[in-house]
Design an enzyme around this catalytic site. Structure first.
Site, short mmCIF file in Angstrom:
data_model
loop_
_atom_site.label_atom_id
_atom_site.label_comp_id
_atom_site.label_asym_id
_atom_site.label_seq_id
_atom_site.Cartn_x
_atom_site.Cartn_y
_atom_site.Cartn_z
N HIS A 33 0.84 -1.21 0.00
CA HIS A 33 0.00 0.00 0.00
C HIS A 33 0.87 1.25 0.00
O HIS A 33 0.57 2.23 -0.67
CB HIS A 33 -0.87 0.05 1.27
CG HIS A 33 -1.83 -1.09 1.41
ND1 HIS A 33 -1.66 -2.06 2.36
CD2 HIS A 33 -2.96 -1.37 0.75
CE1 HIS A 33 -2.66 -2.92 2.26
NE2 HIS A 33 -3.46 -2.54 1.30
N SER A 183 -1.84 -8.44 3.40
CA SER A 183 -2.29 -8.29 4.79
C SER A 183 -2.49 -9.66 5.44
O SER A 183 -2.54 -9.77 6.66
CB SER A 183 -3.61 -7.53 4.84
OG SER A 183 -3.55 -6.40 4.02
#
Ligand code: PAF
Length: 280
Positions: A33, A183
Site C-alpha cells: 500500500h 495483509s
C-alpha cells in the site's frame, strides 16, 4: 494529515485541490500500500487514502471478522508515506439505510477469484470502488498489480461507466524471499511460511516453461508440479489474458500467470506477467 469521515467533509477538504491522487484500501497497510501512496505523492498535488473494510466484498463472515483493523497505525503509516487526507467512513456512510444498488461487472469478474469467492466478492468491490471514485473524484486512482483480477474489473468498470479517472497500476512488492506482500501474510504460521513460497515457485516454473517453448496447458501443469514439491495444492494456476481473464492460448502476446492456493489456514494469491514469446 487530516482524517475525514463523511463525504461532505471529504468534498469540502478537496474543494479547489489540484491534481488528486487516490489510494483505496481496507487498512492493515503494508509496504505494498505504501508504494501506492508514494507513487501518488510523486504524481499528484493532493493524496487521499481511504480505509474502509468493505463488508459487501467478503463471502466469508469469518474472514471479515478476522480482518485486521488498527486505524491509528494505518493513519501513521499513510501520513509517513505522504498522504494528505485519510477518508475513514463508517459503514452507514457508504451503505446508508435502504441501500439497494449493486455494480456488477460481467465477464471478467466471473472466473477464478469470482468463481472461488462467489459473485458477491467482485460485486462488493465494484460497488465500493465506484462509490469511492464518485466520492473522491480523483484524477488518478492507484491499485496494486497483486490483485490483478480486481485491476481488470476496475478498468472495465471505469470504461463502462465513463468515469474520468486514470487507473495507475503499481508493481507487486515482495518480501526479500519473493513472497508477495499481503495483509494475510501475518496469519501464516512459522511452519507454513516457507511453504507460502510455492506460489511464486509455481509462477516462475510457468514462466520458464513458456520460455522453453511449452504450450499454455503444459506450462500450467509444470507450475503445478513445482507447487506440489513444496506441499501446496493450487486452487488454480493458469495463463490468462490480462484484460479479460479468459484462458490464454496465444503465447506470442503478453499473458498473465495467476495463482491462488491455501497455505495452512491462509488463502494466498499471486501473479506474474509473462512477456510475449517470439514466434519460431
Ligand atoms: O484491494 C482492496 O483493498 C479492496 O478490494 C478495495 C479496492 C479497497 C475495495 O474495498
Amino acid at each position: 494529515m487530516r482524517t475525514v469521515r463523511t463525504t461532505v467533509e471529504l468534498r469540502e477538504a478537496l474543494a479547489g485541490a489540484g491534481q488528486v491522487g487516490f489510494v483505496p484500501t481496507m487498512g492493515a497497510l503494508h509496504e505494498g500500500h505504501l508504494s501506492l501512496i508514494r507513487a501518488a505523492r510523486q504524481d499528484c498535488d493532493v493524496v487521499v487514502v481511504s480505509v474502509f473494510v468493505n463488508p459487501t466484498q467478503f463471502n466469508d463472515q469469518g474472514d471479515l471478522a478476522a480482518y485486521p483493523r488498527d486505524e491509528d497505525r494505518d493513519a501513521a503509516l499513510a501520513s509517513g508515506a505522504g498522504a494528505d487526507l485519510l477518508f475513514a467512513p463508517s459503514a452507514d456512510q457508504i451503505y446508508p439505510a435502504g441501500y439497494a444498488t449493486t455494480v456488477r461487472v460481467a465477464g471478467v469478474s466471473e472466473p477464478f477469484e469470482g468463481a472461488h469467492r462467489g459473485a458477491v466478492h467482485f460485486e462488493g468491490v465494484a460497488t465500493v470502488v465506484a462509490k469511492l471514485l464518485i466520492a473522491v473524484g480523483p484524477d488518478v486512482a492507484y491499485f496494486g498489480q497483486k490483485d490483478a483480477q480486481q485491476v481488470a474489473v476496475v478498468r472495465r468498470l471505469v470504461a463502462d461507466l465513463g468515469l474520468h479517472v486514470e487507473i495507475a497500476v503499481c508493481p507487486i512488492v515482495r518480501e526479500p524471499d519473493g513472497l508477495a506482500m499481503s495483509s494475510r501474510n501475518i496469519r501464516l504460521t512459522t511452519a507454513d511460511r516457507p511453504r507460502a513460497l510455492a506460489l511464486k515457485a509455481g509462477l516462475d516454473a510457468v514462466a520458464h516453461a513458456v520460455r522453453s517453448g511449452a504450450d499454455p496447458r503444459d506450462a500450467e501443469r509444470r507450475g503445478t508440479m513445482d507447487m506440489h514439491k513444496l506441499g501446496v495444492e493450487p486452487e488454480y494456476l493458469a495463463l490468462v489474458d490480462p484484460a479479460t481473464f479468459a484462458p490464454a492460448d496465444d503465447l506470442t502476446r503478453p499473458t498473465l500467470a495467476i495463482v491462488a492456493a491455501p497455505v495452512g489456514a491462509v488463502r494466498l494469491i499471486d501473479n506474474l506477467t509473462i512477456p510475449a514469446r517470439e514466434e519460431a
